[in-house]
Design an enzyme around this catalytic site. Structure first.
Site, short mmCIF file in Angstrom:
data_model
loop_
_atom_site.label_atom_id
_atom_site.label_comp_id
_atom_site.label_asym_id
_atom_site.label_seq_id
_atom_site.Cartn_x
_atom_site.Cartn_y
_atom_site.Cartn_z
N ARG A 1 51.71 -58.48 7.46
CA ARG A 1 52.06 -59.39 8.41
C ARG A 1 51.39 -60.92 8.39
O ARG A 1 51.82 -61.90 9.05
CB ARG A 1 51.72 -58.87 10.01
N GLY B 1 54.06 -44.41 20.47
CA GLY B 1 55.16 -45.53 21.54
C GLY B 1 54.16 -46.07 22.68
O GLY B 1 54.74 -46.31 23.79
N THR B 2 52.85 -45.81 22.49
CA THR B 2 52.00 -46.23 23.74
C THR B 2 51.65 -47.61 23.59
O THR B 2 51.03 -48.30 24.24
CB THR B 2 50.64 -45.40 23.76
N ARG C 1 48.10 -53.32 18.89
CA ARG C 1 48.35 -52.33 19.91
C ARG C 1 48.76 -52.66 21.01
O ARG C 1 49.57 -51.96 21.89
CB ARG C 1 46.86 -51.70 20.16
N GLN C 2 48.51 -53.99 21.58
CA GLN C 2 48.92 -54.63 23.00
C GLN C 2 49.31 -56.16 22.75
O GLN C 2 48.70 -56.68 21.94
CB GLN C 2 47.87 -54.30 23.88
N TYR D 1 53.23 -64.17 7.90
CA TYR D 1 53.90 -64.95 9.05
C TYR D 1 52.65 -65.17 9.75
O TYR D 1 52.49 -66.53 10.44
CB TYR D 1 54.59 -63.67 9.75
N ASP D 2 51.54 -64.54 10.01
CA ASP D 2 50.63 -64.69 11.11
C ASP D 2 49.88 -65.91 10.59
O ASP D 2 49.63 -66.92 11.42
CB ASP D 2 49.76 -63.68 11.17
N ARG E 1 54.13 -54.45 24.71
CA ARG E 1 54.52 -55.73 24.39
C ARG E 1 55.25 -56.30 25.83
O ARG E 1 55.27 -55.48 26.58
CB ARG E 1 55.85 -55.76 23.28
N GLY F 1 50.55 -68.15 8.16
CA GLY F 1 51.59 -69.37 7.81
C GLY F 1 51.73 -70.02 9.16
O GLY F 1 51.45 -71.25 9.37
P1 NAD Z 1 65.84 -66.10 13.73
O1 NAD Z 1 65.43 -65.75 12.57
O2 NAD Z 1 66.99 -65.91 14.60
O3 NAD Z 1 65.97 -67.82 13.60
C1 NAD Z 1 65.30 -68.53 12.65
C2 NAD Z 1 66.21 -69.47 12.13
O4 NAD Z 1 65.55 -70.29 11.14
C3 NAD Z 1 67.43 -68.90 11.34
O5 NAD Z 1 68.60 -69.40 11.66
C4 NAD Z 1 67.11 -69.00 9.97
O6 NAD Z 1 68.38 -69.08 9.10
C5 NAD Z 1 66.44 -70.27 9.97
N1 NAD Z 1 65.44 -70.54 8.75
C6 NAD Z 1 64.78 -69.67 8.12
N2 NAD Z 1 64.13 -70.33 7.02
C7 NAD Z 1 64.62 -71.40 6.88
C8 NAD Z 1 64.25 -72.57 6.08
N3 NAD Z 1 63.42 -72.80 5.16
N4 NAD Z 1 65.02 -73.98 6.25
C9 NAD Z 1 65.80 -73.91 7.37
N5 NAD Z 1 66.06 -73.07 8.15
C10 NAD Z 1 65.47 -71.90 8.04
O7 NAD Z 1 64.55 -66.12 14.69
P2 NAD Z 1 64.14 -66.75 16.15
O8 NAD Z 1 63.89 -65.48 17.07
O9 NAD Z 1 65.28 -67.51 16.66
O10 NAD Z 1 62.84 -67.56 15.95
C11 NAD Z 1 62.97 -68.65 16.14
C12 NAD Z 1 61.32 -69.48 16.10
O11 NAD Z 1 60.62 -68.93 17.14
C13 NAD Z 1 60.63 -69.02 14.60
O12 NAD Z 1 59.76 -69.97 14.11
C14 NAD Z 1 59.73 -67.68 15.13
O13 NAD Z 1 58.72 -67.85 14.35
C15 NAD Z 1 59.65 -68.23 16.78
N6 NAD Z 1 59.25 -67.16 17.34
C16 NAD Z 1 60.33 -66.11 17.97
C17 NAD Z 1 59.90 -65.23 18.70
C18 NAD Z 1 60.68 -64.16 19.31
O14 NAD Z 1 60.59 -63.25 19.86
N7 NAD Z 1 62.34 -64.53 18.87
C19 NAD Z 1 58.56 -64.73 18.94
C20 NAD Z 1 57.46 -65.78 18.53
C21 NAD Z 1 57.84 -66.74 17.71
N1 UDP Z 2 58.86 -50.54 17.43
C1 UDP Z 2 59.51 -49.31 17.54
N2 UDP Z 2 60.63 -49.04 16.98
C2 UDP Z 2 61.59 -49.85 16.37
C3 UDP Z 2 61.09 -51.13 16.14
C4 UDP Z 2 59.81 -51.62 16.46
O1 UDP Z 2 58.63 -48.66 18.25
O2 UDP Z 2 62.65 -49.55 15.90
C5 UDP Z 2 57.78 -51.19 17.62
C6 UDP Z 2 56.85 -51.76 16.87
O3 UDP Z 2 56.11 -50.93 15.82
C7 UDP Z 2 55.79 -52.72 17.64
C8 UDP Z 2 57.05 -53.12 18.77
O4 UDP Z 2 58.25 -52.11 18.78
O5 UDP Z 2 54.95 -51.87 18.05
C9 UDP Z 2 57.57 -54.42 18.82
O6 UDP Z 2 58.01 -54.71 17.46
P1 UDP Z 2 58.72 -55.91 16.98
O7 UDP Z 2 59.06 -56.00 15.84
O8 UDP Z 2 60.08 -56.17 17.89
O9 UDP Z 2 58.03 -57.24 17.27
P2 UDP Z 2 56.52 -57.44 17.04
O10 UDP Z 2 55.78 -56.10 16.19
O11 UDP Z 2 56.30 -58.57 16.07
O12 UDP Z 2 55.79 -57.85 18.55
#
Ligand code: NAD
Ligand code: UDP
Length: 317
Positions: A146, A211-212, A279-280, A149-150, A215, A152
């Protein structure tokens, strides 16, 4: 400012789940929108309804490369957000997070315009403090699956604050917690889309681990409202600021709610917990309440009903 006197917004990642809702909101507010996306996870379908709009423009571009445009504000959302997508090409995930941030910050610096960063609750990693306030520095494995992403996103936050300190840039860093709603990608592997699609297709609900783990799920309209309020704050407000719904649920509870609301007779199957799965997670939104007068209005079940209605329609078409 555009010749018309209308504020022109750049939305990176505007064809994605959250980005497309943000584009809708800004157009509804009377702004011009330049949506920049490379369509890695986003789609034209998400913004198809905006394509003919006179105040909407779409540009295909990868923001890990420089971009020269003229705008009045930047909303930096481009980045794959689901574990399956961001782990598909982890090097590119770090590039879009870090190089993308540098390019967008450089643009904001040249234009002297405010810039908002879509950061994430993932900066807290597998948190040892619960619920998570913005002051918590997090618990992140820097070399795990992860981390692209984290870390980054953490590095992007560092860049935002350094541009703020070094170049007096107006920054808004928003830490987004799990969000759901229409236009989520059906195959992105996130828990809400997985469970809903599985339930609607009569396939077993896949719970990872026992499943405990918990989110907190925010409905997309609430999230966008928080995002817009943050961008409109005076320049001394930088964040980071948590935006999410403090209602906390186990994945078992979520599965039960999805089964009930879809009326599905799917069973539940348990699969191994992915590595470094937190976990949470629950946002402490004290700051958002104080600074933005914001708190979520849509409870989990109402949000799920709308998300389910969207997937029902999408899967039928
Ligand atoms: P998403 O994947 O639906 O949208 C991301 C968009 O960015 C897509 O349209 C993708 O094509 C575009 N993209 C990816 N790489 C690119 C690049 N190099 N250049 C131009 N465009 C690019 O995701 P989302 O859920 O809409 O998330 C949007 C933002 O919010 C992200 O930065 C994500 O990290 C952040 N975020 C979302 C959530 C969530 O629950 N949805 C939670 C935390 C953070
Ligand atoms: N998860 C799950 N079943 C699925 C997809 C995800 O139990 O089919 C769990 C996953 O392990 C995590 C939680 O749901 O504990 C949220 O996962 P998600 O990928 O939506 O987001 P994130 O882990 O990034 O919060």
């Amino acid at each position: 400012m555009a010749k018309s006197g209308v504020r022109r917004a750049l939305v990176t990642g505007g064809a994605g789940f959250l980005g497309s809702h943000l584009c809708d909101r800004l157009i509804a507010d009377g702004q011009e929108v330049l949506c920049v996306d490379n369509f890695f996870t986003g789609s034209r379908a998400n913004i198809a309804h905006l394509l003919g709009h006179p105040r909407f423009e779409l540009m295909r571009h990868d923001i890990s490369f420089p971009l020269y445009v003229e705008v009045d504000e930047i909303w930096n959302l481009a980045c794959p957000a689901s574990p399956i997508h961001y782990q598909h090409d982890p090097v590119q995930t770090t590039k879009v997070s870090v190089l993308g941030a540098i390019n967008m910050l450089g643009l904001a610096k040249r234009l002297r315009v405010p810039i908002l960063q879509a950061s994430t609750s993932e900066v807290y990693g597998d948190p040892l403090v619960h619920p998570q306030p913005e002051s918590y520095w997090g618990h992140v494995n820097p070399i795990g699956p992860r981390a692209c992403y984290d870390e980054g996103k953490r590095c992007a936050e560092t860049l935002f604050f350094d541009y703020h300190r070094q170049h007096s840039l107006s920054i808004k860093v928003m830490r987004i917690f799990n969000t759901n709603g229409p236009r989520m990608h059906p195959d992105d592997g996130r828990v809400v889309s997985n469970f809903v699609v599985q339930a609607l297709n009569g396939r077993p609900i896949t719970i990872y681990g026992d499943g405990t783990q918990t989110r907190s799920f925010c409905y997309v309209d609430d999230l966008i409202e928080g995002m817009v309020r943050l961008m409109r704050t005076p320049s001394e407000v930088t964040g980071p600021i948590n935006i999410g719904n403090p209602g906390e649920f186990t994945m078992l509870q979520l599965a039960e709610a999805v089964l009930e609301l879809t009326g599905s007779r799917s069973g539940i199957t348990h699969l191994p917990l992915p590595k470094d799965d937190p976990r949470q997670r629950q946002p402490d939104i004290t700051l958002a309440k104080e600074l933005l007068g914001w708190e979520p209005r849509v409870p989990l079940r109402t949000g799920l009903e709308r998300t389910i209605a969207y997937f029902r329609e999408t899967l039928a078409g």
